[in-house]
Scaffold this motif. Structure first.
Motif, PDB file in Angstrom:
ATOM      1  N   PRO A   1      44.908  74.540 108.883  1.00 53.19           N
ATOM      2  CA  PRO A   1      45.347  73.443 109.755  1.00 53.19           C
ATOM      3  C   PRO A   1      46.412  72.533 109.167  1.00 53.19           C
ATOM      4  N   ASN A   2      46.800  72.764 107.927  1.00 54.46           N
ATOM      5  CA  ASN A   2      47.818  71.916 107.294  1.00 54.46           C
ATOM      6  C   ASN A   2      49.109  72.678 107.014  1.00 54.46           C
ATOM      7  N   ASN A   3      49.351  73.710 107.793  1.00 57.16           N
ATOM      8  CA  ASN A   3      50.526  74.559 107.622  1.00 57.16           C
ATOM      9  C   ASN A   3      51.605  74.106 108.609  1.00 57.16           C
ATOM     10  N   ALA A   4      52.593  73.376 108.118  1.00 58.79           N
ATOM     11  CA  ALA A   4      53.640  72.813 108.983  1.00 58.79           C
ATOM     12  C   ALA A   4      54.428  73.904 109.710  1.00 58.79           C
TER      13      ALA A   4
ATOM     14  N   ALA B   1      52.567  70.040 119.068  1.00 55.60           N
ATOM     15  CA  ALA B   1      52.554  70.944 117.909  1.00 55.60           C
ATOM     16  C   ALA B   1      53.682  70.587 116.942  1.00 55.60           C
ATOM     17  N   TYR B   2      54.875  70.348 117.477  1.00 58.81           N
ATOM     18  CA  TYR B   2      56.007  69.977 116.616  1.00 58.81           C
ATOM     19  C   TYR B   2      55.756  68.641 115.919  1.00 58.81           C
ATOM     20  N   LYS B   3      55.164  67.697 116.648  1.00 59.82           N
ATOM     21  CA  LYS B   3      54.869  66.388 116.047  1.00 59.82           C
ATOM     22  C   LYS B   3      53.807  66.510 114.956  1.00 59.82           C
ATOM     23  N   LYS B   4      52.852  67.414 115.171  1.00 60.99           N
ATOM     24  CA  LYS B   4      51.847  67.660 114.143  1.00 60.99           C
ATOM     25  C   LYS B   4      52.501  68.240 112.892  1.00 60.99           C
ATOM     26  N   SER B   5      53.482  69.117 113.093  1.00 60.37           N
ATOM     27  CA  SER B   5      54.223  69.697 111.977  1.00 60.37           C
ATOM     28  C   SER B   5      54.914  68.602 111.170  1.00 60.37           C
ATOM     29  N   ILE B   6      55.469  67.609 111.871  1.00 64.86           N
ATOM     30  CA  ILE B   6      56.154  66.495 111.205  1.00 64.86           C
ATOM     31  C   ILE B   6      55.165  65.598 110.462  1.00 64.86           C
TER      32      ILE B   6
END
Length: 204
Positions: A104-107, A129-134
């Motif tokens: 879950p911490n894979n950007a 999803a993109y915001k989570k990546s950021i």
């Protein structure tokens, strides 16, 4: 010893590098016969099958890897990418959801997931999803650019410009400059649009 799994595996790798793909698969199979839990051999076989456009066989091979090691992240990712490439986008999304529970911490993984959501027209899910990546990696130029592109598609032009400009502060990308130019034109600011189109052309 020529019957050692590593010897068979190395021969398969050498053949695949030489583009003798069918022959390579035979040696990966021999390696697996000698060591049925040889994940490296299964992985190489799956990659080689994909190169031969034997997509369903490759998917099955990745599934075997997942059965042997349910936490093998790359097997899920590669399988999801094949599903996406052959038009089984919903299945691809399902696989990405599975692997995100494992990692879950894979950007980068959130970007891939977002891309599939975007392809399916699930804009809000893609943006999240993109915001989570950021959140995971703040200087994530790709995620910033993707958010900007999606905001442009849904006519949120001013927000789009903010994200696109943040992206080029991190990584210079002519496509992002082009998208900024297109957003300015959509806002009626053609002079500023031309400035960014010109920058995009000079970078290419």
């Amino acid at each position: 010893n020529p019957k050692q799994p590593i010897v068979m595996f190395d021969l398969g790798v050498a053949l695949s590098i030489n583009n003798q793909l069918d022959e390579a698969i035979l040696f990966f199979d021999k390696s697996v016969e000698l060591d049925p839990k040889n994940l490296q051999a299964f992985m190489r076989k799956a990659i080689t099958l994909n190169r031969l456009d034997r997509f369903n066989d490759s998917i099955d091979c990745y599934q075997k890897i997942i059965e042997l090691n349910p936490n093998f992240v790359d097997a899920y990712i590669n399988q999801a990418e094949i599903f996406n490439s052959i038009g089984k986008t919903e299945v691809s999304l399902h696989v990405y959801k599975k692997v995100l529970k494992i990692d879950p911490n894979n950007a980068k993984l959130f970007i891939k997931y977002g891309n599939v959501c975007s392809k399916l027209g699930r804009v809000d899910e893609a943006l999240n999803a993109y915001k989570k990546s950021i959140e995971i990696k703040s200087n994530n130029a790709g995620a910033l650019a993707n958010i900007g592109y999606l905001l442009k598609k849904i006519n949120k032009y001013n927000e789009a410009i903010l994200y696109l400009k943040k992206s080029i502060e991190i990584t210079v990308d002519p496509q992002v400059y082009f998208n900024i130019g297109a957003v300015y034109c959509s806002l009626g600011n053609y002079l500023e649009g031309i400035v960014y189109f010109d920058k995009a052309i000079k970078l290419k």
